[in-house]
Design an enzyme around this catalytic site. Structure first.
Site, PDB file in Angstrom:
ATOM      1  N   TYR A   1       0.905  -1.340   0.208  1.00 31.68           N
ATOM      2  CA  TYR A   1      -0.053   0.117  -0.182  1.00 31.68           C
ATOM      3  C   TYR A   1       0.863   1.127  -0.042  1.00 31.68           C
ATOM      4  O   TYR A   1       1.633   1.299   0.730  1.00 31.68           O
ATOM      5  CB  TYR A   1      -0.844   0.136   1.102  1.00 31.68           C
ATOM      6  CG  TYR A   1      -2.395   0.031   0.907  1.00 31.68           C
ATOM      7  CD1 TYR A   1      -3.075   0.997   0.207  1.00 31.68           C
ATOM      8  CD2 TYR A   1      -3.197  -1.037   1.211  1.00 31.68           C
ATOM      9  CE1 TYR A   1      -4.047   1.129  -0.224  1.00 31.68           C
ATOM     10  CE2 TYR A   1      -4.427  -1.140   0.860  1.00 31.68           C
ATOM     11  CZ  TYR A   1      -5.097  -0.105   0.111  1.00 31.68           C
ATOM     12  OH  TYR A   1      -6.410   0.025  -0.309  1.00 31.68           O
TER      13      TYR A   1
ATOM     14  N   GLU B   1      -0.508   4.786  -0.605  1.00 25.74           N
ATOM     15  CA  GLU B   1      -1.296   6.092  -0.957  1.00 25.74           C
ATOM     16  C   GLU B   1      -0.460   7.306  -0.584  1.00 25.74           C
ATOM     17  O   GLU B   1       0.173   7.410   0.200  1.00 25.74           O
ATOM     18  CB  GLU B   1      -2.560   5.960   0.109  1.00 25.74           C
ATOM     19  CG  GLU B   1      -3.533   5.183  -0.264  1.00 25.74           C
ATOM     20  CD  GLU B   1      -4.762   5.121   0.737  1.00 25.74           C
ATOM     21  OE1 GLU B   1      -4.306   5.435   1.889  1.00 25.74           O
ATOM     22  OE2 GLU B   1      -5.833   4.830   0.435  1.00 25.74           O
TER      23      GLU B   1
ATOM     24  N   ASP C   1      -6.441  13.630 -25.529  1.00 21.97           N
ATOM     25  CA  ASP C   1      -6.523  12.171 -25.041  1.00 21.97           C
ATOM     26  C   ASP C   1      -5.843  11.365 -26.193  1.00 21.97           C
ATOM     27  O   ASP C   1      -6.229  11.095 -27.132  1.00 21.97           O
ATOM     28  CB  ASP C   1      -7.815  11.696 -24.810  1.00 21.97           C
ATOM     29  CG  ASP C   1      -7.909  10.285 -24.419  1.00 21.97           C
ATOM     30  OD1 ASP C   1      -6.855   9.429 -24.468  1.00 21.97           O
ATOM     31  OD2 ASP C   1      -8.957   9.787 -23.674  1.00 21.97           O
TER      32      ASP C   1
ATOM     33  N   THR D   1      -3.897   6.235 -22.134  1.00 22.92           N
ATOM     34  CA  THR D   1      -3.537   4.787 -21.559  1.00 22.92           C
ATOM     35  C   THR D   1      -2.473   4.319 -21.928  1.00 22.92           C
ATOM     36  O   THR D   1      -1.739   4.631 -22.812  1.00 22.92           O
ATOM     37  CB  THR D   1      -4.825   3.763 -22.071  1.00 22.92           C
ATOM     38  OG1 THR D   1      -4.669   3.890 -23.669  1.00 22.92           O
ATOM     39  CG2 THR D   1      -6.373   4.155 -21.937  1.00 22.92           C
TER      40      THR D   1
ATOM     41  N   LYS E   1      -2.346   0.367 -25.071  1.00 25.07           N
ATOM     42  CA  LYS E   1      -2.562   0.325 -26.472  1.00 25.07           C
ATOM     43  C   LYS E   1      -1.332   0.462 -27.456  1.00 25.07           C
ATOM     44  O   LYS E   1      -0.384  -0.389 -27.273  1.00 25.07           O
ATOM     45  CB  LYS E   1      -3.575   1.248 -26.836  1.00 25.07           C
ATOM     46  CG  LYS E   1      -4.762   1.094 -26.013  1.00 25.07           C
ATOM     47  CD  LYS E   1      -5.935   2.326 -26.301  1.00 25.07           C
ATOM     48  CE  LYS E   1      -7.019   1.751 -25.150  1.00 25.07           C
ATOM     49  NZ  LYS E   1      -8.095   2.928 -25.433  1.00 25.07           N
TER      50      LYS E   1
ATOM     51  N   ARG F   1      -2.236  -2.364 -18.368  1.00 20.84           N
ATOM     52  CA  ARG F   1      -3.431  -1.635 -18.495  1.00 20.84           C
ATOM     53  C   ARG F   1      -3.132  -0.456 -17.238  1.00 20.84           C
ATOM     54  O   ARG F   1      -3.198  -0.993 -16.094  1.00 20.84           O
ATOM     55  CB  ARG F   1      -4.484  -2.390 -18.206  1.00 20.84           C
ATOM     56  CG  ARG F   1      -4.640  -3.640 -18.865  1.00 20.84           C
ATOM     57  CD  ARG F   1      -6.254  -4.278 -18.793  1.00 20.84           C
ATOM     58  NE  ARG F   1      -7.050  -3.711 -19.753  1.00 20.84           N
ATOM     59  CZ  ARG F   1      -7.200  -3.783 -21.095  1.00 20.84           C
ATOM     60  NH1 ARG F   1      -6.413  -4.798 -21.541  1.00 20.84           N
ATOM     61  NH2 ARG F   1      -7.946  -3.125 -21.810  1.00 20.84           N
TER      62      ARG F   1
HETATM   63  C1  LIG Z   1      -9.191   3.173 -24.598  1.00 18.00           C
HETATM   64  C2  LIG Z   1      -9.453   4.825 -24.231  1.00 18.00           C
HETATM   65  C3  LIG Z   1      -9.813   5.301 -23.107  1.00 18.00           C
HETATM   66  C4  LIG Z   1      -9.920   4.412 -21.840  1.00 18.00           C
HETATM   67  O1  LIG Z   1      -9.352   3.333 -21.408  1.00 18.00           O
HETATM   68  P1  LIG Z   1      -9.928   2.417 -20.179  1.00 18.00           P
HETATM   69  O2  LIG Z   1      -8.185   1.874 -20.101  1.00 18.00           O
HETATM   70  O3  LIG Z   1     -10.471   1.364 -21.078  1.00 18.00           O
HETATM   71  O4  LIG Z   1     -10.438   2.890 -19.312  1.00 18.00           O
HETATM   72  C5  LIG Z   1      -9.988   6.665 -22.840  1.00 18.00           C
HETATM   73  N1  LIG Z   1      -9.852   7.644 -23.970  1.00 18.00           N
HETATM   74  C6  LIG Z   1      -9.680   6.944 -25.097  1.00 18.00           C
HETATM   75  C7  LIG Z   1      -9.336   7.757 -26.240  1.00 18.00           C
HETATM   76  C8  LIG Z   1      -9.212   5.613 -25.452  1.00 18.00           C
HETATM   77  O5  LIG Z   1      -9.305   5.054 -26.575  1.00 18.00           O
END
Ligand SMILES: *Cc1c(COP(=O)(O)O)cnc(C)c1O
Length: 410
Positions: free
Chosen positions: A46, A48, A191, A217, A220, A226
């Site tokens: 932990y 925090e 994003d 994220t 990807k 993740r």
């Molecule tokens: C995949 C994605 C997210 C969210 O990701 P999670 O890990 O599934 O919550 C947010 N914004 C965009 C543009 C994404 O492609």
């Protein structure tokens, strides 16, 4: 493992991954080192708070790990400040709302049906329930129409504008978004979840230094565990950090943060730059190959790792039908709405195809041609069970030739 039920299911999933062609644009295969971090004893701790300011003792090494992840992210993306604690992309985006807005404030984002993301103010998400989101779309050719975005911004005066997507195959003009946001005094948040790996390697324009905040994220194209990052200028750092913890989260996932640190190091190598370039070549080759077989690609092609296909107009199948048919031959895609879709999200007119995962397996242009043939053959023979069974056998033989970095089944 002692738990045979779960062990058995993990093994089945490993076999499925090895024996199939993964074309889901948001997926990838992590390295052995990343996987080792995620399965490590770091999950026991932990912590925090933030490095040097924790609520619990025993965080000497956790501090060093988180600081390494932060420093590597800052260097790779040229960011002033980075928070590496968000559990995933959606919580990262929620934290941005919490940091910069009051509930009820107006936000603006690309609509889900045009390629935006749920966490950018879509009604079913908390970001759409507690904030008042308005959306912009794309034109009939599938491109963002900046004049339309400007018109909407001027009309609705959002406090925050989202730029970023889950299903858009073209370059985003971050500077144009900056001008639009400045015109109405809005925060600009980019994003880059889908293209982070391409941004890191210089293969896609970076919004860092242009947008007020950049979220992404890490699982990807960046090919990490993740998780997610929030990047911002020093002036917003305190608000962002407070919004992540204690705003919406508790203890950070240290095993994941270690994996993110490793992925960031991997993403700074020459090898990763080659990987990113190959992703774009592969996406363009696959799109062109399908186009030459009569498929209608939204916007006519791609500048990144993915593209959308109007599958109804291409082969007369809906997105759902195409998805089910391809899954039956071990090819995984996702159904997707296309710009100005007349069908619904559960059975839309399109499919989304992405190549980050298959490129990690070492596939190149030649393999893209083979995959376009598998896809086309399967869809055109979707009623012929025998033919589909033969195609599936070929797909399995083909897939097994390309190793997945962290799976040693074959
Ligand atoms: C995949 C994605 C997210 C969210 O990701 P999670 O890990 O599934 O919550 C947010 N914004 C965009 C543009 C994404 O492609």
């Amino acid at each position: 493992m002692i738990d045979k039920e779960i062990e058995n299911l993990i093994n089945k999933e490993a076999k499925r991954q090895v024996e199939g062609v993964e074309l889901i644009a948001s997926e990838n295969y992590v390295s052995k080192d990343v996987l080792e971090c995620m399965g490590s004893i770091l999950t026991n701790k932990y912590s925090e708070g933030y490095p040097g300011k924790r609520y619990y003792g025993g965080n000497t090494y956790i501090d060093e790990i988180e600081q390494l992840a932060i420093d590597r992210a800052k260097e790779l993306f040229h960011a002033d400040h980075v928070n590496v604690q968000p559990y995933s992309g959606s919580p990262a985006n929620l934290a941005v709302h919490v940091a910069l807005l009051q509930t009820g404030d107006t936000t603006m984002s690309m609509s889900l049906s045009a390629g935006g993301h749920l966490s950018h103010g879509f009604k079913a998400s908390v970001s759409g329930k507690y904030y008042n989101n308005i959306t912009y779309g794309v034109d009939d050719n599938g491109y963002i129409d900046y004049d339309e975005v400007r018109r909407l911004a001027n009309e609705y005066k959002p406090k925050l504008i989202w730029a970023g997507f889950s299903a858009y195959s073209r370059i985003i003009d971050w500077k144009e978004f900056r001008k639009i946001a400045d015109g109405v005094g809005a925060y600009l948040v980019a994003d880059i979840s889908h293209v982070a790996g391409l941004v890191a390697s210089g293969c896609y324009p970076s919004p860092v230094g242009i947008a007020d905040v950049v979220t992404t994220t890490t699982h990807k194209t960046l090919r990490g565990p993740r998780g997610a990052l929030i990047m911002c200028s020093d002036s917003l750092a305190k608000e962002i950090d407070k919004a992540v913890f204690p705003g919406i989260q508790g203890g950070p996932h240290n095993h994941i943060i270690a994996g993110i640190a490793v992925a960031l190091k991997e993403a700074s190598t020459e090898e990763f730059k080659e990987y990113s370039k190959q992703i774009i070549k592969n996406a363009q080759t696959l799109a062109e190959a399908l186009q030459s077989r009569g498929y209608k690609i939204i916007s006519g092609g791609t500048d990144n790792h993915m593209f959308l296909v109007n599958i109804v107009d291409s082969v007369g199948l809906t997105g759902e039908e195409a998805s089910v048919t391809l899954e039956s031959v071990n090819i995984t895609i996702n159904k997707n709405t296309i710009p100005n879709d007349t069908r619904n999200t559960w059975d839309p007119s399109g499919i989304r195809i992405g190549v980050p995962a298959i490129t990690t397996r070492g596939m190149k242009e030649k393999e893209m041609l083979q995959i376009s043939s598998f896809v086309d053959e399967a869809l055109r023979n979707h009623k012929d069970k025998n033919k589909l069974m033969n195609i599936k056998r070929e797909v399995v033989d083909f897939s097994k030739k390309y190793p997945i970095p962290s799976i040693s089944l074959y």
